[in-house]
Design an enzyme around this catalytic site. Structure first.
Site, PDB file in Angstrom:
ATOM      1  N   LYS A 174      47.884  34.566  42.744  1.00  0.00           N
ATOM      2  CA  LYS A 174      48.838  33.769  41.954  1.00  0.00           C
ATOM      3  C   LYS A 174      49.424  34.605  40.815  1.00  0.00           C
ATOM      4  O   LYS A 174      50.628  34.623  40.617  1.00  0.00           O
ATOM      5  CB  LYS A 174      48.152  32.524  41.359  1.00  0.00           C
ATOM      6  CG  LYS A 174      47.639  31.538  42.362  1.00  0.00           C
ATOM      7  CD  LYS A 174      47.065  30.303  41.688  1.00  0.00           C
ATOM      8  CE  LYS A 174      45.835  30.567  40.841  1.00  0.00           C
ATOM      9  NZ  LYS A 174      44.629  30.950  41.587  1.00  0.00           N
ATOM     10  N   ARG A 184      46.127  21.694  38.572  1.00  0.00           N
ATOM     11  CA  ARG A 184      45.002  22.013  39.453  1.00  0.00           C
ATOM     12  C   ARG A 184      44.386  20.790  40.063  1.00  0.00           C
ATOM     13  O   ARG A 184      43.367  20.862  40.746  1.00  0.00           O
ATOM     14  CB  ARG A 184      43.915  22.715  38.666  1.00  0.00           C
ATOM     15  CG  ARG A 184      44.212  24.158  38.685  1.00  0.00           C
ATOM     16  CD  ARG A 184      43.088  24.918  38.143  1.00  0.00           C
ATOM     17  NE  ARG A 184      43.695  26.075  37.556  1.00  0.00           N
ATOM     18  CZ  ARG A 184      43.348  27.288  37.855  1.00  0.00           C
ATOM     19  NH1 ARG A 184      42.394  27.520  38.708  1.00  0.00           N
ATOM     20  NH2 ARG A 184      43.963  28.289  37.289  1.00  0.00           N
ATOM     21  N   ARG A 203      38.494  43.028  40.521  1.00  0.00           N
ATOM     22  CA  ARG A 203      39.690  42.881  39.672  1.00  0.00           C
ATOM     23  C   ARG A 203      39.483  43.493  38.282  1.00  0.00           C
ATOM     24  O   ARG A 203      38.418  43.378  37.683  1.00  0.00           O
ATOM     25  CB  ARG A 203      40.036  41.398  39.498  1.00  0.00           C
ATOM     26  CG  ARG A 203      41.145  41.198  38.470  1.00  0.00           C
ATOM     27  CD  ARG A 203      41.748  39.854  38.504  1.00  0.00           C
ATOM     28  NE  ARG A 203      40.801  38.768  38.296  1.00  0.00           N
ATOM     29  CZ  ARG A 203      41.129  37.493  38.404  1.00  0.00           C
ATOM     30  NH1 ARG A 203      42.363  37.158  38.720  1.00  0.00           N
ATOM     31  NH2 ARG A 203      40.232  36.557  38.203  1.00  0.00           N
ATOM     32  N   ARG A 230      37.300  40.417  34.085  1.00  0.00           N
ATOM     33  CA  ARG A 230      37.256  39.140  33.362  1.00  0.00           C
ATOM     34  C   ARG A 230      35.835  38.613  33.332  1.00  0.00           C
ATOM     35  O   ARG A 230      35.071  38.818  34.265  1.00  0.00           O
ATOM     36  CB  ARG A 230      38.168  38.129  34.073  1.00  0.00           C
ATOM     37  CG  ARG A 230      39.519  38.052  33.409  1.00  0.00           C
ATOM     38  CD  ARG A 230      40.496  37.211  34.121  1.00  0.00           C
ATOM     39  NE  ARG A 230      39.987  35.979  34.685  1.00  0.00           N
ATOM     40  CZ  ARG A 230      40.733  35.149  35.400  1.00  0.00           C
ATOM     41  NH1 ARG A 230      42.005  35.439  35.608  1.00  0.00           N
ATOM     42  NH2 ARG A 230      40.231  34.048  35.899  1.00  0.00           N
ATOM     43  N   ARG A 232      34.190  28.357  41.284  1.00  0.00           N
ATOM     44  CA  ARG A 232      35.640  28.136  41.193  1.00  0.00           C
ATOM     45  C   ARG A 232      36.220  27.818  42.564  1.00  0.00           C
ATOM     46  O   ARG A 232      37.097  26.974  42.702  1.00  0.00           O
ATOM     47  CB  ARG A 232      36.325  29.392  40.610  1.00  0.00           C
ATOM     48  CG  ARG A 232      36.209  29.467  39.094  1.00  0.00           C
ATOM     49  CD  ARG A 232      36.123  30.894  38.594  1.00  0.00           C
ATOM     50  NE  ARG A 232      37.333  31.668  38.763  1.00  0.00           N
ATOM     51  CZ  ARG A 232      37.374  33.006  38.731  1.00  0.00           C
ATOM     52  NH1 ARG A 232      36.259  33.700  38.550  1.00  0.00           N
ATOM     53  NH2 ARG A 232      38.502  33.636  38.867  1.00  0.00           N
TER      54      ARG A 232
HETATM   55  P1  AP5 Z   1      45.156  37.668  41.025  1.00  0.00           P
HETATM   56  O1  AP5 Z   1      46.631  37.767  41.180  1.00  0.00           O
HETATM   57  O2  AP5 Z   1      44.570  37.989  39.684  1.00  0.00           O
HETATM   58  O3  AP5 Z   1      44.582  36.273  41.579  1.00  0.00           O
HETATM   59  P2  AP5 Z   1      44.742  34.788  41.056  1.00  0.00           P
HETATM   60  O4  AP5 Z   1      45.085  33.954  42.235  1.00  0.00           O
HETATM   61  O5  AP5 Z   1      45.676  34.740  39.876  1.00  0.00           O
HETATM   62  O6  AP5 Z   1      43.245  34.472  40.682  1.00  0.00           O
HETATM   63  P3  AP5 Z   1      42.568  33.962  39.343  1.00  0.00           P
HETATM   64  O7  AP5 Z   1      41.111  34.350  39.403  1.00  0.00           O
HETATM   65  O8  AP5 Z   1      43.327  34.472  38.141  1.00  0.00           O
HETATM   66  O9  AP5 Z   1      42.677  32.479  39.472  1.00  0.00           O
HETATM   67  P4  AP5 Z   1      41.792  31.484  38.698  1.00  0.00           P
HETATM   68  O10 AP5 Z   1      42.376  30.220  39.122  1.00  0.00           O
HETATM   69  O11 AP5 Z   1      40.332  31.648  38.889  1.00  0.00           O
HETATM   70  O12 AP5 Z   1      41.974  31.932  37.185  1.00  0.00           O
HETATM   71  P5  AP5 Z   1      42.844  31.393  36.022  1.00  0.00           P
HETATM   72  O13 AP5 Z   1      43.012  32.475  35.046  1.00  0.00           O
HETATM   73  O14 AP5 Z   1      44.080  30.704  36.494  1.00  0.00           O
HETATM   74  O15 AP5 Z   1      44.512  38.657  42.133  1.00  0.00           O
HETATM   75  C1  AP5 Z   1      43.100  38.813  42.220  1.00  0.00           C
HETATM   76  C2  AP5 Z   1      42.750  40.284  42.579  1.00  0.00           C
HETATM   77  O16 AP5 Z   1      43.182  40.558  43.909  1.00  0.00           O
HETATM   78  C3  AP5 Z   1      43.444  41.314  41.693  1.00  0.00           C
HETATM   79  O17 AP5 Z   1      42.549  42.356  41.460  1.00  0.00           O
HETATM   80  C4  AP5 Z   1      44.669  41.784  42.522  1.00  0.00           C
HETATM   81  O18 AP5 Z   1      45.016  43.112  42.234  1.00  0.00           O
HETATM   82  C5  AP5 Z   1      44.133  41.622  43.951  1.00  0.00           C
HETATM   83  N1  AP5 Z   1      45.152  41.212  44.908  1.00  0.00           N
HETATM   84  C6  AP5 Z   1      46.119  40.256  44.723  1.00  0.00           C
HETATM   85  N2  AP5 Z   1      46.860  40.103  45.840  1.00  0.00           N
HETATM   86  C7  AP5 Z   1      46.323  40.948  46.766  1.00  0.00           C
HETATM   87  C8  AP5 Z   1      46.628  41.240  48.135  1.00  0.00           C
HETATM   88  N3  AP5 Z   1      47.651  40.635  48.774  1.00  0.00           N
HETATM   89  N4  AP5 Z   1      45.859  42.148  48.801  1.00  0.00           N
HETATM   90  C9  AP5 Z   1      44.829  42.795  48.151  1.00  0.00           C
HETATM   91  N5  AP5 Z   1      44.499  42.558  46.843  1.00  0.00           N
HETATM   92  C10 AP5 Z   1      45.233  41.661  46.171  1.00  0.00           C
HETATM   93  O19 AP5 Z   1      41.870  30.253  35.423  1.00  0.00           O
HETATM   94  C11 AP5 Z   1      40.610  30.612  34.839  1.00  0.00           C
HETATM   95  C12 AP5 Z   1      39.815  29.396  34.435  1.00  0.00           C
HETATM   96  O20 AP5 Z   1      40.574  28.613  33.467  1.00  0.00           O
HETATM   97  C13 AP5 Z   1      39.502  28.394  35.557  1.00  0.00           C
HETATM   98  O21 AP5 Z   1      38.348  28.761  36.258  1.00  0.00           O
HETATM   99  C14 AP5 Z   1      39.309  27.093  34.739  1.00  0.00           C
HETATM  100  O22 AP5 Z   1      38.047  27.075  34.116  1.00  0.00           O
HETATM  101  C15 AP5 Z   1      40.356  27.215  33.659  1.00  0.00           C
HETATM  102  N6  AP5 Z   1      41.642  26.593  34.042  1.00  0.00           N
HETATM  103  C16 AP5 Z   1      42.815  27.250  34.300  1.00  0.00           C
HETATM  104  N7  AP5 Z   1      43.787  26.368  34.594  1.00  0.00           N
HETATM  105  C17 AP5 Z   1      43.225  25.130  34.526  1.00  0.00           C
HETATM  106  C18 AP5 Z   1      43.713  23.814  34.747  1.00  0.00           C
HETATM  107  N8  AP5 Z   1      44.999  23.584  35.092  1.00  0.00           N
HETATM  108  N9  AP5 Z   1      42.853  22.764  34.604  1.00  0.00           N
HETATM  109  C19 AP5 Z   1      41.577  22.970  34.254  1.00  0.00           C
HETATM  110  N10 AP5 Z   1      41.039  24.195  34.030  1.00  0.00           N
HETATM  111  C20 AP5 Z   1      41.856  25.269  34.163  1.00  0.00           C
END
Ligand code: AP5
Length: 219
Positions: free
Chosen positions: A18, A93, A127, A160, A171
């Site tokens: 994402k 979400r 990551r 992270r 998650r």
């Molecule tokens: P990356 O692009 O970083 O993946 P992502 O989908 O953004 O994953 P996240 O871990 O950031 O999602 P998340 O939902 O856990 O975290 P968030 O910060 O939103 O890619 C991942 C890795 O893969 C990277 O190293 C990249 O280089 C590699 N990669 C990418 N594409 C690739 C490909 N095609 N091939 C190979 N490698 C690839 O949320 C964190 C926390 O915040 C949540 O756990 C929750 O506690 C809270 N939170 C956030 N939003 C909410 C909400 N709306 N409601 C409640 N709690 C929330």
């Protein structure tokens, strides 16, 4: 066909790309990328009362309570100009958050990036993120030019806190239970676009851009 500005949400299992694809899409469509996770982590760093509530949820990989997330996002979205389009990464979400978001702004595209749980674990355990500009790297798949240093801004790269296997599995379980129902929610509103996120990064991006263009969105 009249060209539309993109007002999109990006969702999918953790590690589906994402953040990675959101950055590329925001550049291509010239709209701001709004990362919910980054906003919540900023709120925690600011040591505000809402940040204090968020901390334990975010660190352990659990979804933070809707009231707190909705309040932080509403506060921060108010400060942004969304009139020329935007991409929201990580919000909503669950269906309750989607209903709340529909009250704030119109969503005309919901992009669902699909990958397996095994691929998600493989990606997240490698990551690295820039502590300054938030650019994302992967220790093997997307290595920085210089080890430990952001190739975009020269900031320090670090894993992270929630990218440990226990938090990742929590998650993913939460995703299947709480977030996957968003596919049905947006399908009913004719806004759902599904993309195979298991391809290499440029292929995912091109696949997504072609599908978005076919829907009549302008870049
Ligand atoms: P990356 O692009 O970083 O993946 P992502 O989908 O953004 O994953 P996240 O871990 O950031 O999602 P998340 O939902 O856990 O975290 P968030 O910060 O939103 O890619 C991942 C890795 O893969 C990277 O190293 C990249 O280089 C590699 N990669 C990418 N594409 C690739 C490909 N095609 N091939 C190979 N490698 C690839 O949320 C964190 C926390 O915040 C949540 O756990 C929750 O506690 C809270 N939170 C956030 N939003 C909410 C909400 N709306 N409601 C409640 N709690 C929330």
């Amino acid at each position: 066909m009249t060209k539309k500005r993109i007002q999109a949400v990006l969702f999918g299992p953790q590690g589906c790309g994402k953040g990675t694809q959101g950055q590329l899409l925001a550049e291509r469509f010239d709209v701001p990328l709004i990362g919910a996770g980054d906003m919540l982590r900023d709120e925690i760093s600011s040591k505000s009362p809402l940040g204090a509530i968020l901390q334990s949820y975010v660190m352990s990989g659990l979804l933070a309570p809707d009231e707190v997330v909705n309040a932080v996002l509403a506060q921060r979205l108010k400060k942004l100009d969304l009139s020329h389009g935007f991409i929201l990464d990580g919000y909503p979400r669950n269906v309750e958050q989607a209903i709340q978001l529909d009250r704030v702004t119109k969503i005309n595209l919901a992009i669902y990036l699909r990958i397996s749980d095994a691929e998600a674990v493989r990606r997240l355990t490698g990551r690295l993120q820039c502590v300054r500009c938030k650019a994302i790297f992967h220790i093997r798949d997307v290595p920085p030019v210089k080890a430990g240093i952001c190739s975009v801004c020269g900031g320090k790269l670090a894993p992270r806190d929630d990218d440990n296997e226990e938090a990742i599995r929590k998650r993913l379980a939460t995703f299947h239970f709480m977030t996957e129902p968003l596919a049905a929610y947006y399908r009913q509103r004719s806004a759902l676009l599904q993309v195979n996120g298991e391809q290499p990064i440029p292929y995912v991006f091109e696949d997504m851009v072609k599908k978005i263009a076919k829907l009549g969105f302008s870049s």
